[in-house]
Write a protein that holds these residues in place. Sequence first.
Motif, short mmCIF file in Angstrom:
data_model
loop_
_atom_site.label_atom_id
_atom_site.label_comp_id
_atom_site.label_asym_id
_atom_site.label_seq_id
_atom_site.Cartn_x
_atom_site.Cartn_y
_atom_site.Cartn_z
N PHE A 5 35.55 65.87 79.89
CA PHE A 5 34.63 66.93 80.46
C PHE A 5 34.67 68.10 79.33
N ILE A 6 33.36 68.51 79.29
CA ILE A 6 33.28 69.81 78.39
C ILE A 6 32.59 70.92 79.39
N THR A 7 33.08 72.15 79.25
CA THR A 7 32.60 73.19 79.91
C THR A 7 31.78 74.42 79.29
N CYS A 8 31.03 75.26 79.75
CA CYS A 8 30.45 76.10 79.05
C CYS A 8 30.59 77.24 80.11
N VAL A 37 31.09 59.23 70.96
CA VAL A 37 30.24 58.44 69.71
C VAL A 37 28.78 57.94 70.46
N PHE A 38 28.93 58.10 71.70
CA PHE A 38 27.43 57.68 72.36
C PHE A 38 26.69 58.58 72.74
N GLN A 39 27.31 60.09 72.99
CA GLN A 39 26.59 61.24 73.28
C GLN A 39 27.09 62.38 72.44
N GLN A 40 26.31 63.43 72.26
CA GLN A 40 26.58 64.56 71.69
C GLN A 40 26.21 66.01 72.52
N ALA A 41 27.20 66.94 72.40
CA ALA A 41 27.07 68.13 73.02
C ALA A 41 26.48 69.47 72.22
N GLN A 42 25.99 70.13 72.62
CA GLN A 42 25.61 71.31 71.90
C GLN A 42 25.36 72.49 72.88
N LYS A 43 25.83 73.88 72.55
CA LYS A 43 25.55 75.07 73.28
C LYS A 43 24.43 75.71 73.00
N ILE A 44 23.98 76.15 73.88
CA ILE A 44 22.67 77.37 73.76
C ILE A 44 22.92 78.63 74.53
N SER A 45 22.96 79.86 73.82
CA SER A 45 23.29 80.96 74.56
C SER A 45 21.83 81.37 75.29
N LEU A 46 22.26 81.69 76.68
CA LEU A 46 21.35 82.55 77.85
C LEU A 46 21.39 83.82 77.88
#
Length: 102
Positions: A5-8, A37-46
């Motif tokens: 799990f990753i959070t923001c 390996v199969f997925q990548q996560a990035q964050k964008i500011s709101l």
Amino acid sequence: MTWGFITCGPNEALVISGCCYGRPHVVPGGRAFLWPVFQQAQKISLNTMTLQIESPKVYTSQGVPISVTGVAQVKVQGQNKDMLLTACEQFLGKKESEIQHI
């Protein structure tokens, strides 16, 4: 590499791409499960951004040159999926100063 799990925060959105998603999956202010390996996560500011807009020589309909200076506050609406996807397409991976310049 992130596993599990990753959070923001509430002022960010997670953008998950890769396996299992035809187009990026966007999670505004929350958490999501990520397969390494199969997925990548990035964050964008709101966050709300304040922009200085200057037009040094603008002509009126009568042809009179004037100088215009303005201030605008802009924000990506976190609950609108289409708006989030468009913001990701244009701004993901860019610094805030680059976004303000655009």
